[in-house]
Design a protein around this motif. Structure first.
Motif, mmCIF file in Angstrom:
data_model
loop_
_atom_site.group_PDB
_atom_site.id
_atom_site.type_symbol
_atom_site.label_atom_id
_atom_site.label_comp_id
_atom_site.label_asym_id
_atom_site.label_seq_id
_atom_site.Cartn_x
_atom_site.Cartn_y
_atom_site.Cartn_z
ATOM 1 N N GLU A 50 -1.661 4.367 18.563
ATOM 2 C CA GLU A 50 -1.828 3.666 18.063
ATOM 3 C C GLU A 50 -2.335 2.420 18.519
ATOM 4 N N LEU A 83 5.171 -1.249 8.884
ATOM 5 C CA LEU A 83 4.634 0.608 7.635
ATOM 6 C C LEU A 83 5.481 1.415 7.658
ATOM 7 N N TRP A 103 -4.512 -0.245 9.559
ATOM 8 C CA TRP A 103 -3.879 -1.876 9.027
ATOM 9 C C TRP A 103 -3.965 -2.753 9.136
ATOM 10 N N TYR A 105 -4.570 0.217 14.353
ATOM 11 C CA TYR A 105 -5.393 1.369 14.636
ATOM 12 C C TYR A 105 -5.484 2.698 15.072
ATOM 13 N N SER A 116 0.269 -7.396 3.109
ATOM 14 C CA SER A 116 -0.968 -6.316 3.318
ATOM 15 C C SER A 116 -2.572 -5.627 3.694
ATOM 16 N N GLU A 117 -2.875 -4.566 4.023
ATOM 17 C CA GLU A 117 -3.734 -3.556 3.473
ATOM 18 C C GLU A 117 -4.202 -2.841 4.564
ATOM 19 N N ILE A 118 -4.015 -1.313 3.959
ATOM 20 C CA ILE A 118 -4.923 0.374 5.000
ATOM 21 C C ILE A 118 -5.396 0.537 4.874
ATOM 22 N N MET A 130 -2.928 -6.635 9.389
ATOM 23 C CA MET A 130 -1.211 -7.451 8.713
ATOM 24 C C MET A 130 -1.602 -9.138 8.846
ATOM 25 N N THR A 184 3.220 0.176 3.657
ATOM 26 C CA THR A 184 3.472 -0.610 3.719
ATOM 27 C C THR A 184 4.308 -2.325 2.612
ATOM 28 N N PHE A 213 -6.540 5.393 10.866
ATOM 29 C CA PHE A 213 -6.435 4.872 9.734
ATOM 30 C C PHE A 213 -6.488 2.981 10.157
ATOM 31 N N CYS A 264 0.920 -0.826 0.006
ATOM 32 C CA CYS A 264 0.117 0.067 0.093
ATOM 33 C C CYS A 264 0.713 0.818 0.028
#
Length: 974
Positions: free
Chosen positions: A309, A228, A286, A294, A268-270, A288, A223, A284, A207
């Motif tokens: 976070e 990240l 993420w 978060y 992975s995806e954010i 994983m 990422t 955000f 990402c």
């Protein structure tokens, strides 16, 4: 009142069941019914799209209401969701076995990148139908694209970032040519700027996201499967078009900051949440291997944009080795995880699964989930079905979570439009504060809840938190409605008692001085509050009793001022010999009645200041009502103090121009007592016209006589026109004064002569001064030497009168000569008059037959007429008609009477048997009377020419139309 409050507190302690006794106090309790009248719609509402693809769906992207999907091997379908009935199909034109690997659509929905599994990339613009290959991109399998949301347009992407499966990050730019469909190379450039690595070496760039902070600072998030990365740097203003190479160049020799987790999904995806269109993302998520990281995005931080976070582990039913999550989407309070057969929504506040949607096997396995950031819609597809989720009222239950987390401010923010929920939050916050001994905060919250009044009050009483109880009562009082008068009265009175108790405790403790002053200020604010004004005013007697029972005179005065009970305030100051303060109160509030009431006391102690205050009040005070105070004061005061009374009376007479007799009489009495010099000046200034004099003449005369002010008495005699008394009294003072009095009766020569004889007799008999007596003869023309001679004694020789006698004889001779001259002038005048009469008898005028009346223009000789010396000729009736309206009323009446008499003499006698002699006598008398009547009429009508005489001159300002007939005349012309 204090006993009532004590009994009330005792009743609270004795309450067995507070909830059953709420009627004892009367404080209302409006509980909320926690019932739902209708079924609430779910937060995530799924809708199946009515679409049957001819081929299987490989990939789907959505942005700005533009949907693009790849169907089968070579077909691309574009749909404007604003016009869903007009789909657009584009052929990729590939003859080989290449398949669509991924698609990327920018934030405007204008630029579409199509990554193929053959490490090639195609580009399609929304405004064209032909797909173009990006030659510079060939040989790279594209995993991610970071769009430029700040410089991109519909024809140009601006500098963008591209991530590959080999870990390289490239910077590129794509532009649509204006001259032709495309330029030779739509990709302007494609250059590597960085390579992402993990422990094992380069790793796919899963990402990419580009965000701009404050002061030109850019944040780039990238990422991999386990890491990240954050790249932070500034791009100089005006150089944004040159790209982001400078940001990556900073980290050429060392790794940027990153987060790393041990587990690995293989990708992975954010996801980001943007609250409003064209704003920066606020949070955000993420996805994983270890769960979902978060947090929020803080653009003010210097080195890292990530803040707050925390990692939410996957729900227990998710095993990343068997059914790993495929995609993630972030909303305001949830992130949604896409699994092969279901969707799970997890709350970002507590990590709990709040929603799960299971898909039927007939739809196939779920492939991809994506969110349109502009319209906040979520899209999910399988190979043959497309679904859409609408997010509705996502924050409806957020308040509960914040409340359970003791974040009460946020909880109240999210239920401010739901009073029943807000009440629950407030009650929970109040209880939380009470348990943590934050009693004041607890009181403020309790006052806003619908909990039972007695229960809360009893809690604070038992905890011996009187200050918190006061705060609770104040807040509760402020929330009462105007119609709840009984409750308002109770709380107001109770608060007054509590304040007084608290002030009494603090006042005796020097170490609590600051707290005492602060509490006193709060108490005064409470007393002066506009909302409490009516209640305090209606119950002021009870408040006075409370203040008196505590001996708090300071606040009794303060409360009296607020209630505008200035009489009580002034009386208090007078009782404590604070006369200046009392006068200040009177002067500030300018109440006439209070001045009348307290002036007798104040003038005894501060006379000058009191008189100054009276003068400043001007005409608002009636001086008659202040005279009793002045009389009482002047009787016991010295001459210097009486001067203050005189000063105010003079102000009333000379400045205010008072005409009240009582005021002038009192000023006269003060003058007669202390200022005799001012007395005569006042009398002379008042004048000699009795109708314009405002004092009582008889009272003034008696007053001046009692104090022996003879000149003043003489003046008053003159005003009363008692000239003999004036002269008699003046002779006792000054002969010249008597002479001035003797000349006053100008119209009565006999009286003047009498008065001068009095003066002469006084001069001769009392002063025995012959020369003065002779001077009197010269001062008054009415006196002769013969009038004065009887007053002289017999032994006086004639030598003293020789000159006066000679002068008298000469005057007689002059008078005789003057009479002779007047007789001769009268004889000559009579002679001339007789000659004029004779001449007028012989005067005549000629009238021609054709002459006409000057008024009616008809022949003159047809009717009786008048001829004037000026030459104008009028018929008798025409002249009468012209003259009559201009005659005075009395002459008009006389003329009408003469006309009636003339008409009566012209009628024949009705008797036919009268004797002849009698008839002859009657006729003679009638003719004589008739001629006299005509002559009288002529004197009135023909006294002068109507055109040449004074009548015409007097009528010069007379309007041509009679004002009374103006309207009638005006209407006749319409």
């Amino acid at each position: 009142m204090a006993s009532i409050l004590d009994e009330y507190e005792d009743s609270l302690h004795r309450s067995v069941s507070v909830q059953q006794s709420r009627a004892s106090v009367g404080i209302p309790h409006s509980g909320y019914v926690n019932a739902r009248l209708e079924k609430e719609t779910p937060i995530f509402n799924k809708q199946r799209i009515d679409f049957a693809p001819p081929e299987k769906i490989n990939s789907l992207v959505v942005s700005s209401n533009q949907l693009c999907m790849s169907l089968g091997k070579d077909t691309l379908l574009r749909i404007d969701l604003g016009k869903p009935d007009e789909p657009n199909q584009v052929e990729l034109g590939r003859k080989d076995e290449a398949k669509v690997y991924k698609m990327f659509l920018d934030h405007t929905g204008s630029h579409l990148l199509i990554a193929l599994n053959t490490s090639e990339c195609l580009y399609l613009n929304r405004s064209v139908q032909k797909v173009r290959a990006l030659s510079r991109w060939k040989g790279h399998l594209i995993e991610s694209v970071g769009w430029n949301k700040f410089l991109g347009s519909e024809t140009n992407t601006g500098p963008i970032l591209v991530g590959t499966s080999q870990g390289q990050i490239y910077e590129a730019e794509i532009s649509v040519s204006e001259g032709s469909l495309f330029s030779t190379n739509p990709d302007q450039y494609f250059r590597q700027v960085y390579t992402l690595e993990e422990e094992s070496g380069p790793a796919p760039v899963c990402c990419l996201e580009i965000e701009r902070g404050i002061e030109g600072k850019f944040f780039i998030i990238a990422t991999t499967r386990k890491r990240l990365f954050q790249f932070v740097g500034k791009v100089p203003e005006g150089t944004e078009q040159q790209g982001f190479s400078s940001i990556f160049a900073v980290h050429a020799d060392h790794l940027p900051s990153f987060r790393e987790f041990p587990a690995n999904l293989g990708f992975s995806e954010i996801a980001f949440y943007t609250p409003k269109l064209r704003s920066n993302p606020r949070s955000f998520a993420w996805m994983m291997g270890n769960g979902v990281l978060y947090g929020t995005l803080d653009y003010s931080r210097p080195d890292s944009i990530l803040s707050d976070e925390r990692v939410w582990v996957y729900p227990p039913d998710i095993d990343i080795t068997v059914n790993k999550p495929i995609s993630i989407v972030l909303t305001q309070f949830h992130f949604l995880l896409l699994l092969p057969d279901r969707v799970k929504a997890v709350c970002t506040l507590n990590g709990q699964v709040v929603f799960q949607d299971l898909f039927l096997e007939k739809f196939g396995l779920l492939t991809r989930m994506i969110k349109d950031p502009t319209v906040q819609q979520i899209w999910i597809h399988t190979e043959k079905v497309v679904f859409r989720y609408h997010v509705q009222r996502e924050s409806r239950d957020v308040w509960k979570m914040y409340m359970n987390m003791n974040k009460f401010d946020l909880a109240k923010e999210y239920c401010k439009d739901r009073p029943e929920c807000l009440d629950i939050v407030l009650a929970k916050e109040a209880e939380h504060c009470f348990q943590n001994k934050r009693y004041l905060d607890s009181a403020k919250c309790y006052a806003l809840t619908q909990n039972y009044f007695e229960e809360i009050a009893l809690k604070f009483i038992e905890a011996k938190q009187e200050e918190a109880l006061m705060e609770f009562l104040i807040k509760k009082l402020s929330n009462l409605k105007p119609s709840e008068k009984t409750q308002t009265t109770l709380l107001t009175t109770w608060l007054t008692e509590l304040y007084l108790n608290w002030l009494g405790i603090l006042q005796g403790d020097p170490s609590q001085r600051n707290l005492y002053l602060d509490t006193r200020e709060k108490f005064r604010t409470f007393l002066s509050s506009p909302k409490n004004k009516d209640c305090l005013f209606n119950n002021r007697a009870s408040i006075y009793e409370l203040l008196a029972s505590h001996g708090d005179t300071e606040h009794m005065v303060y409360f009296a001022v607020i209630m505008q009970d200035y009489e009580r305030v002034v009386a208090h100051h007078c009782q404590h010999d604070e006369y200046d303060e009392a006068l200040n109160v009177l002067s500030r509030h300018r109440d006439e009645k209070l001045f009348y009431k307290f002036s007798p006391v104040l003038i005894q102690h501060i006379p000058k200041k009191v008189v100054d205050a009276w003068i400043s009040m001007g005409s608002r005070l009636d001086a008659r009502n202040l005279i009793p105070a002045l009389v009482n004061y002047s009787q016991s005061a010295s001459t210097q103090q009486i001067n203050e009374a005189i000063r105010y009376m003079e102000f009333c007479v000379y400045q205010l121009e008072e005409t009240q007799q009582a005021i002038h009489n009192y000023l006269l009495s003060l003058y007669a007592l202390c200022r005799p010099d001012s007395l005569l000046s006042y009398l002379e200034q008042a004048g000699t016209n009795p109708n314009r004099i405002h004092y009582d003449l008889k009272y003034a005369l008696r007053l001046c006589a009692e104090h022996g002010h003879h000149r003043a008495c003489v003046h008053i005699y003159k005003v009363m026109e008692l000239y003999e008394e004036a002269v008699d009294l003046a002779l006792q003072v000054d002969v010249d004064l008597a002479k001035s009095c003797a000349d006053l009766p100008e119209d009565d020569e006999e009286l003047r002569k009498k008065l001068w004889l009095k003066i002469a007799r006084h001069v001769v008999q009392e002063e025995k001064d012959v020369k003065k007596a002779m001077a009197c003869l010269s001062s008054c023309a009415l006196l002769k030497i013969e009038d004065v001679l009887p007053f002289f004694p017999d032994f006086v020789t004639i030598d003293h009168f020789k000159e006066a006698i000679c002068n008298s004889l000469e005057d007689y001779n002059k008078h005789i000569e003057e009479l002779k001259r007047e007789m001769e002038e009268a004889t000559q005048s009579a002679k001339r008059i007789r000659e004029d009469i004779q001449e007028m008898r012989n005067k005549y005028g000629s009238v021609e037959p054709q002459e006409k009346c000057a008024a009616c223009d008809f022949p003159l000789l047809n009717r009786p007429f008048y001829l004037f010396l000026c030459g104008h000729m009028f018929h008798y009736d025409c002249l009468l008609q012209a003259v009559f309206p201009n005659l005075p009323a009395y002459k008009q009446a006389k003329l009408e009477d003469l006309q009636k008499k003339l008409a009566a003499t012209s009628q024949p006698s009705k008797s036919h048997h009268r004797p002849k002699d009698a008839d002859t006598m009657s006729l003679g008398k009638g003719q004589q009377s008739r001629e006299q009547i005509k002559a009288d009429i002529d004197d009135i009508v023909a006294a002068e020419c109507v055109y040449c005489g004074e009548l015409m001159i007097r009528s010069i300002d007379k309007p041509f139309i009679d004002p009374q007939k103006y309207e009638e005349e005006m209407q006749s012309w319409l």
